[in-house]
Design an enzyme around this catalytic site. Sequence first.
Site, short mmCIF file in Angstrom:
data_model
loop_
_atom_site.label_atom_id
_atom_site.label_comp_id
_atom_site.label_asym_id
_atom_site.label_seq_id
_atom_site.Cartn_x
_atom_site.Cartn_y
_atom_site.Cartn_z
N ASP A 7 2.81 -15.79 8.74
CA ASP A 7 3.21 -15.61 10.13
C ASP A 7 2.19 -16.34 11.01
O ASP A 7 1.33 -17.07 10.51
CB ASP A 7 3.38 -14.12 10.48
CG ASP A 7 2.06 -13.38 10.60
OD1 ASP A 7 0.98 -13.95 10.28
OD2 ASP A 7 2.09 -12.20 11.02
N CYS A 64 -0.75 -13.15 6.38
CA CYS A 64 -0.57 -12.69 7.76
C CYS A 64 -1.96 -12.29 8.26
O CYS A 64 -2.97 -12.72 7.68
CB CYS A 64 0.46 -11.57 7.85
SG CYS A 64 0.01 -9.99 7.10
N THR A 66 -3.59 -9.35 8.25
CA THR A 66 -4.28 -8.51 7.27
C THR A 66 -3.86 -8.78 5.84
O THR A 66 -4.52 -8.33 4.90
CB THR A 66 -3.98 -7.02 7.54
OG1 THR A 66 -2.54 -6.85 7.47
CG2 THR A 66 -4.49 -6.58 8.90
N HIS A 97 -3.29 -7.41 -15.75
CA HIS A 97 -2.70 -6.11 -16.07
C HIS A 97 -1.37 -5.83 -15.37
O HIS A 97 -0.57 -5.05 -15.88
CB HIS A 97 -3.68 -4.98 -15.70
CG HIS A 97 -4.84 -4.87 -16.65
ND1 HIS A 97 -5.69 -3.78 -16.68
CD2 HIS A 97 -5.28 -5.71 -17.63
CE1 HIS A 97 -6.61 -3.96 -17.62
NE2 HIS A 97 -6.39 -5.12 -18.19
N HIS A 132 0.15 -3.51 -21.26
CA HIS A 132 0.38 -3.69 -19.83
C HIS A 132 1.84 -4.06 -19.56
O HIS A 132 2.36 -3.76 -18.49
CB HIS A 132 -0.57 -4.74 -19.28
CG HIS A 132 -2.00 -4.43 -19.57
ND1 HIS A 132 -2.63 -3.30 -19.08
CD2 HIS A 132 -2.91 -5.05 -20.37
CE1 HIS A 132 -3.87 -3.26 -19.53
NE2 HIS A 132 -4.06 -4.30 -20.32
C1 RB5 Z 1 0.45 -9.85 13.74
O1 RB5 Z 1 -0.20 -9.55 14.93
C2 RB5 Z 1 -0.02 -8.91 12.64
O2 RB5 Z 1 0.45 -7.62 12.88
C3 RB5 Z 1 0.43 -9.40 11.28
O3 RB5 Z 1 -0.02 -10.69 11.06
C4 RB5 Z 1 -0.05 -8.61 10.08
O4 RB5 Z 1 -1.42 -8.43 10.12
C5 RB5 Z 1 0.68 -7.38 9.79
O5 RB5 Z 1 0.45 -6.68 8.81
#
Ligand code: RB5
Length: 149
Positions: A7, A64, A66, A97, A132
């Site tokens: 994203d 993304c 996180t 695994h 596994h």
């Molecule tokens: C976008 O602001 C953010 O929410 C997205 O990139 C991600 O971290 C969501 O899990």
Amino acid sequence: MIAIACDHAGIDLKPAVIAVLDELGIIYKDFGTFSHGSVDYPIYGARAAKAVASGECDRGIIMCGTGVGIGMAASKVHGIRCVTCTDTYSAKMSRLHNDANMLSLGARVLGTELAKDIVRVWLMTEFEGERHARRVGMINKLDDGEELE
Ligand code: RB5
């Protein structure tokens, strides 16, 4: 072939992932996004995940902010076992695994060089199989809506 997608929050990490793929001589298909404009991460996670689930791509790497949201979305696609990694040990074990077929990374969490190391170890580690395989088979049964016992 590796599916990649991100994203807007993951886009600055994408060139680093592509650099590792190029370094290893691995071809990839980029499912977007291609700009910093705000988009919804489930769309891009699903695009890459469907390419992996259909067999068009062997595995996928998605990004993304996180790594969490896009990874959650990808794992909702039937047949996808996506791991969100912030360390190389988990990346290695997710292949050995768990036969993880997708990796998600957080561009707002990881430094570039750590992300590249995670990608390298994840791409170069093969599934161990044996006991596994039975456990991964159980995960797949859950994915099919089956009971385990
Ligand atoms: C976008 O602001 C953010 O929410 C997205 O990139 C991600 O971290 C969501 O899990």
